[in-house]
Design a protein around this motif. Structure first.
Motif, PDB file in Angstrom:
ATOM      1  N   THR A  99       0.826  -1.148   0.268  1.00  4.18           N
ATOM      2  CA  THR A  99      -0.111   0.115   0.104  1.00  4.18           C
ATOM      3  C   THR A  99       0.620   1.291   0.173  1.00  4.18           C
ATOM      4  N   GLY A 100       2.171   1.000  -0.148  1.00  3.80           N
ATOM      5  CA  GLY A 100       2.924   2.268  -0.212  1.00  3.80           C
ATOM      6  C   GLY A 100       3.397   2.839   0.991  1.00  3.80           C
ATOM      7  N   VAL A 101       2.941   2.219   2.100  1.00  4.89           N
ATOM      8  CA  VAL A 101       3.179   3.075   3.402  1.00  4.89           C
ATOM      9  C   VAL A 101       4.931   2.908   3.901  1.00  4.89           C
ATOM     10  N   HIS A 102       5.233   1.755   3.553  1.00  8.86           N
ATOM     11  CA  HIS A 102       6.650   1.749   3.552  1.00  8.86           C
ATOM     12  C   HIS A 102       7.467   1.653   2.322  1.00  8.86           C
ATOM     13  N   VAL A 103       8.307   1.684   1.990  1.00  8.42           N
ATOM     14  CA  VAL A 103       9.344   1.487   0.773  1.00  8.42           C
ATOM     15  C   VAL A 103      10.255   0.187   0.980  1.00  8.42           C
ATOM     16  N   ARG A 104      10.364  -0.815   0.147  1.00  6.16           N
ATOM     17  CA  ARG A 104      10.975  -2.201   0.034  1.00  6.16           C
ATOM     18  C   ARG A 104      12.265  -1.491   0.198  1.00  6.16           C
ATOM     19  N   SER A 105      13.164  -2.645   0.817  1.00  4.89           N
ATOM     20  CA  SER A 105      14.573  -2.490   0.814  1.00  4.89           C
ATOM     21  C   SER A 105      15.245  -3.175  -0.343  1.00  4.89           C
ATOM     22  N   GLY A 106      14.557  -4.025  -0.918  1.00 12.18           N
ATOM     23  CA  GLY A 106      15.144  -4.897  -2.102  1.00 12.18           C
ATOM     24  C   GLY A 106      13.999  -5.597  -2.678  1.00 12.18           C
ATOM     25  N   GLY A 107      14.298  -5.958  -3.916  1.00 12.09           N
ATOM     26  CA  GLY A 107      13.243  -6.729  -4.609  1.00 12.09           C
ATOM     27  C   GLY A 107      12.576  -5.956  -5.818  1.00 12.09           C
ATOM     28  N   GLU A 108      11.458  -6.715  -6.395  1.00 15.13           N
ATOM     29  CA  GLU A 108      10.695  -5.817  -7.580  1.00 15.13           C
ATOM     30  C   GLU A 108       9.509  -6.204  -7.491  1.00 15.13           C
ATOM     31  N   ILE A 109       8.640  -5.068  -7.872  1.00 15.98           N
ATOM     32  CA  ILE A 109       7.195  -5.491  -7.642  1.00 15.98           C
ATOM     33  C   ILE A 109       6.358  -5.071  -9.055  1.00 15.98           C
ATOM     34  N   TYR A 110       5.665  -5.986  -9.706  1.00 20.09           N
ATOM     35  CA  TYR A 110       5.269  -5.822 -11.164  1.00 20.09           C
ATOM     36  C   TYR A 110       3.741  -5.648 -11.045  1.00 20.09           C
ATOM     37  N   TRP A 111       3.189  -4.808 -11.590  1.00 16.97           N
ATOM     38  CA  TRP A 111       1.788  -4.482 -11.322  1.00 16.97           C
ATOM     39  C   TRP A 111       1.185  -4.547 -12.864  1.00 16.97           C
ATOM     40  N   GLU A 112       0.440  -5.540 -13.185  1.00 12.46           N
ATOM     41  CA  GLU A 112      -0.067  -5.880 -14.512  1.00 12.46           C
ATOM     42  C   GLU A 112       1.086  -5.730 -15.472  1.00 12.46           C
ATOM     43  N   GLY A 113       2.275  -6.709 -15.182  1.00  9.04           N
ATOM     44  CA  GLY A 113       3.489  -6.765 -16.103  1.00  9.04           C
ATOM     45  C   GLY A 113       4.324  -5.562 -16.187  1.00  9.04           C
ATOM     46  N   GLN A 114       4.112  -4.438 -15.314  1.00  3.23           N
ATOM     47  CA  GLN A 114       5.173  -3.347 -15.377  1.00  3.23           C
ATOM     48  C   GLN A 114       5.753  -3.317 -14.202  1.00  3.23           C
ATOM     49  N   PRO A 115       7.082  -2.801 -14.110  1.00  5.78           N
ATOM     50  CA  PRO A 115       7.742  -2.733 -12.889  1.00  5.78           C
ATOM     51  C   PRO A 115       7.270  -1.437 -12.193  1.00  5.78           C
ATOM     52  N   VAL A 116       6.855  -1.604 -11.015  1.00  6.67           N
ATOM     53  CA  VAL A 116       6.325  -0.349 -10.350  1.00  6.67           C
ATOM     54  C   VAL A 116       7.207   0.355  -8.933  1.00  6.67           C
TER      55      VAL A 116
END
Lengths: 330, 513
Positions: free
Chosen positions: B68-85
């Motif tokens: 939900t964007g409250v914290h920002v990740r320290s590592g790794g990737e997130i893809y929303w509908e195939g696009q990195p976000v």
């Protein structure tokens, strides 16, 4: 095995956090001592008159009254309440003692009666807050206004001069070179320290400030503790009223205007949290002498009196901001 | 990225036809020295209900906060509908249609339901709020999703459960395509839970992807298509719900079997400590119960059935208006909490945070709060007695804390519960009233709380256990009383009949159908 590992890790993290918190807590009071010392050193070098016996004793006399006021206020603030009326109580008490002395009461009797009046005011505050359910801010705001009115009414707006030399002489006197007024701070602070940090009542005040419901469900008589807190605050204020009357030799209901806010500011600068459950005895004492030093130093440096108020305001924001940062790091 | 998808989907056993909406690849989060999430790979398929289970501290909350964007990740990737976000701010998450309903209601209690629904998105004409229009619109939304709530009501006049439903309604109205529920039923009644589940079903039918986080495994089996397990910040498994069962899930979460969870020892009953005869008070009437040492008395019923009101009366919170209370055979008059506490009755309240603990004060102070009188010599507290009393309870009840001075808030939920119990043991209580002791705690903590029960019973105490979770009261109570509309309608002794039929009987009794 992994569960144990987790527990060990979190214990280590907690331990580190607790240590850090303890260190930061000590750091803040040390910072305040350092700040006070720094101001004194700078003033000693930049003005000729600061580091003189006269000025230092004067500073101690000035600071003493706000210090006692701030101490009393701290008891209330620790319960997450507030007492806005302390300045008005000071003025009112000065009227009472002046009236009593001019009507021939002996000093001891006049002092006791005045303190009893302070006690009654505190009881009234606690009554309004715990029985009538008024917010502390409103209750003490109301008595702040009303007490000034009552004081003006019984004096018909006049200032009562105190002719009792023994009484007014007390405020100018000293004991082993330290002004009597400063000794009064010691007289109040030592039992206050025992009460707040070493007795169960102190623990109860913190518990109420943290979670009144939990304290009540643990068998703490929360109503009685509120009575004690507000009574102590008003009692300290009445005592300051007596000292003020002795110092300026008059009783006047409009005296000590704005002292309540100075007392609250001193307490907050000294690390007391307005959200309750955080506070100490030494904090407000340091806070009040920091504020007094700013005023005293600004006078000596010929800083415009208007600027003193601005500096005080800025200082409160800066100190409390850094204190908030400290808390957030928890 | 294609490879990443194949890789993870192979592992999670997803069907080939499913389209992933959100893909996490090697997601990592550190808070200072704490490694909260360790390289988690997860795929959420469009339109599925994906449950996530795990103990407290397993990383579920951290995962929600990253999504939900409250914290920002320290590592790794997130893809929303195939696009990195990036998902760096809540605003960005909401922009994609990612929303969450949190366990605790984050709304404005003084505003109306309608105002809360439209907060930040008010209907305005010529700079003026369109109150009437908003209330009408809100009512339409509530009716449509099947929540029986008046849109014009002030939020704080609703029950916590209803407020939770309003929060849910709010989350569903803003173009949400991905909705995360964090323990949504913790404070809901059965009817409210049913309303919520119906809504979740409708959202699914509309194609919304749902992430469902709950400690109540029976809900997971009722709702979810797939379930993922997290343990110690690591991904353990993702399975179709049909391929797993409750025991497998629990084993995955804690590596412990279910028999060990509802931990109970056979402890001989002793003398009677408390008896009520036709006790009547605000919200209940004619309640007669009896508690002996070594015994657990379970009180079951719906929220508002009078269970809590009854025990609060025994505890002196709301004095009785009729009937009689006997303490160790003697009739007693309990008018205030103090009367109950001084006799040795302890209440472990439902909400640790609001009623049980001074959270920002030390563990030791919390433990000693009821007994400071005993620790005081003259006017001053004996520091040695104070630390000794605190340390003894920390040791006896096995509270895991860095020190007795650490604030209670720094401890886990189970350990906080132990502070409340330790506080009363310290005081020498003989009757412990537990009001919903395991709401919102994880399985591991539950076991610890149940073991604590056994310890208390062996030490000669009696327990009254209030719970809305039937399997819990059923397994733990020696005698189970069922409350309905302020009355005690039935009582059962344990091991009376087969579990299945008794469950149904009790439910029928509680519901009154």
């Amino acid at each position: 095995m992994s569960v144990e590992g987790k527990i060990e890790m979190s214990e280590a993290v907690q331990l580190a956090a607790t240590k850090r918190r303890g260190q930061i807590g000590t750091l803040l009071s040390l910072t305040l001592v350092a700040l006070l010392a720094l101001m004194w050193i700078v003033l000693a070098f930049s003005t000729k008159s600061f580091w003189t016996y006269n000025n230092i004793t004067n500073l101690l006399r000035q600071g003493a009254m706000i210090a006692i006021l701030a101490l009393g206020e701290t008891f209330v603030v620790i319960t997450a309440g507030i007492d806005l009326s302390v300045g008005a109580v000071v003025g009112f008490a000065s009227v009472i003692i002046a009236l009593l002395l001019t009507n021939g009461f002996p000093i001891w009797a006049a002092v006791i009666i005045t303190l009893a009046v302070g006690l009654a005011i505190g009881v009234f505050h606690a009554f309004g807050i715990s029985r009538l359910g008024l917010p502390p801010f409103i209750m003490t705001l109301a008595t702040l206004t009303a007490l000034r009115g009552v004081g003006l009414l019984i004096t018909n707006g006049a200032t009562i001069s105190i002719t009792n030399d023994e009484f007014t002489g007390f405020s100018r006197g000293d004991l082993i070179g330290v002004p009597n007024l400063f000794w009064m701070v010691v007289l109040v602070a030592v039992p206050a320290y025992v009460f707040l940090h070493q007795s169960r009542f102190g623990r109860y005040l913190f518990a109420i400030g943290s979670n009144t419901e939990a304290a009540r469900l643990s068998g703490v008589n929360t109503t009685r503790m509120l009575y004690i807190a507000y009574t102590l605050s008003a009692l300290c204020a009445a005592f300051v009223g007596i000292l003020l009357a002795a110092r300026i030799g008059i009783g006047n209901a409009t005296q000590a205007e704005g002292w309540a806010l100075q007392a609250i500011a001193s307490s907050v600068i000294g690390g007391t949290s307005l959200f309750g459950a955080v506070g100490s005895v030494h904090g407000p004492l340091l806070g009040s002498f920091i504020l007094t030093t700013i005023n005293n130093g600004a006078n000596l440096l010929n800083v415009n009196a208007f600027w003193q108020r601005i500096i005080t305001g800025v200082l409160i924001i800066v100190i409390v901001y850094f204190d908030g940062l400290r808390r957030k790091k928890r | 990225m294609d490879q990443a998808q194949q890789d993870s989907s192979g592992r999670s056993g997803a069907a080939d036809t499913a389209t992933p909406i959100l893909v996490l690849k090697g997601l990592d989060k550190r808070f200072g020295a704490t490694h909260a999430l360790k390289s988690v790979d997860l795929i959420f398929e469009a339109g599925e209900i994906h449950a996530i289970v795990g103990e407290n501290g397993a990383g579920k909350s951290t995962l929600i906060k990253l999504l939900t964007g409250v914290h920002v990740r320290s590592g790794g990737e997130i893809y929303w509908e195939g696009q990195p976000v990036a998902l760096a701010t809540p605003h960005e998450a909401i922009g994609y249609g990612i929303n969450a309903v949190h366990q605790e209601v984050v709304l404005c209690p003084h505003l109306t339901v309608a105002a809360n629904l439209f907060l930040g998105d008010e209907k305005v004409r010529l700079g003026l709020l369109q109150h009437g229009e908003m209330v009408r619109e809100a009512q339409k939304i509530l009716d449509e999703i099947g929540f029986k709530i008046a849109a014009g009501a002030i939020l704080s006049s609703l029950t916590i459960g209803q407020q939770q439903l309003v929060a849910t309604a709010r989350a569903t109205t803003r173009g949400t395509r991905f909705l995360i529920f964090d323990e949504p039923t913790a404070y809901l009644t059965r009817q409210e839970t049913a309303q919520l589940f119906a809504l979740i079903g409708r959202l699914k039918a509309k194609g919304v992807t749902i992430v469902y986080i709950s400690h109540r495994l029976e809900e997971v089996f009722q709702l979810a298509d797939r379930v993922s397990i997290l343990r110690d910040g690591q991904w353990v498994s993702t399975q179709r719900i049909s391929e797993t069962n409750e025991e497998k899930l629990i084993t995955g979460m804690i590596a412990r079997s279910i028999d060990q969870i509802h931990y109970k020892e056979t402890i001989p009953f002793g003398a009677e400590i408390l008896r009520t005869e036709k006790l009547t008070g605000k919200g209940f009437e004619d309640v007669s119960v009896r508690v002996r040492t070594g015994q657990v008395i379970g009180l079951y019923g719906l929220v508002g059935a009078g269970r809590s009101e009854f025990v609060q009366s025994v505890f002196g919170r709301f004095p009785k208006t009729g009937g009689q209370i006997f303490w160790k055979g003697q009739p007693v008059d309990i008018r205030r909490e103090k009367d109950a506490i001084s006799r040795g009755i302890a209440l472990v309240p439902e909400s640790r945070r609001d009623q049980g603990l001074c959270l920002n004060l030390g563990v030791g102070l919390n433990i000693n709060l009821p007994v400071y009188k005993r620790l005081t010599k003259g006017f001053v507290i004996s520091p040695r007695a104070e630390t000794a009393a605190a340390d003894r309870q920390i040791r006896d009840v096995q509270i895991k804390t860095a020190s007795r001075d650490a604030p209670a808030s720094s401890l886990s939920g189970g350990n906080q519960q132990k502070i409340v119990v330790g506080k009363w043991l310290n005081h020498g209580a003989e009757l412990f009233i537990f009001d919903e002791p395991t709401v919102g705690v994880d399985v591991g903590t539950k076991v610890e709380i149940y073991k604590l029960f056994a310890k208390l019973l062996k030490a000669g105490a009696g327990i009254i256990l209030i719970s809305s979770y039937l399997p819990e009261v059923y397994d733990l109570a020696d005698t189970l009383h069922v409350f309905r509309r302020g009355r005690l309608v039935a009582s059962h002794d344990s091991a009376h009949s087969s579990e299945k039929t008794l469950h149904e009987t009790i439910l029928t009794e509680a519901l009154g159908v």
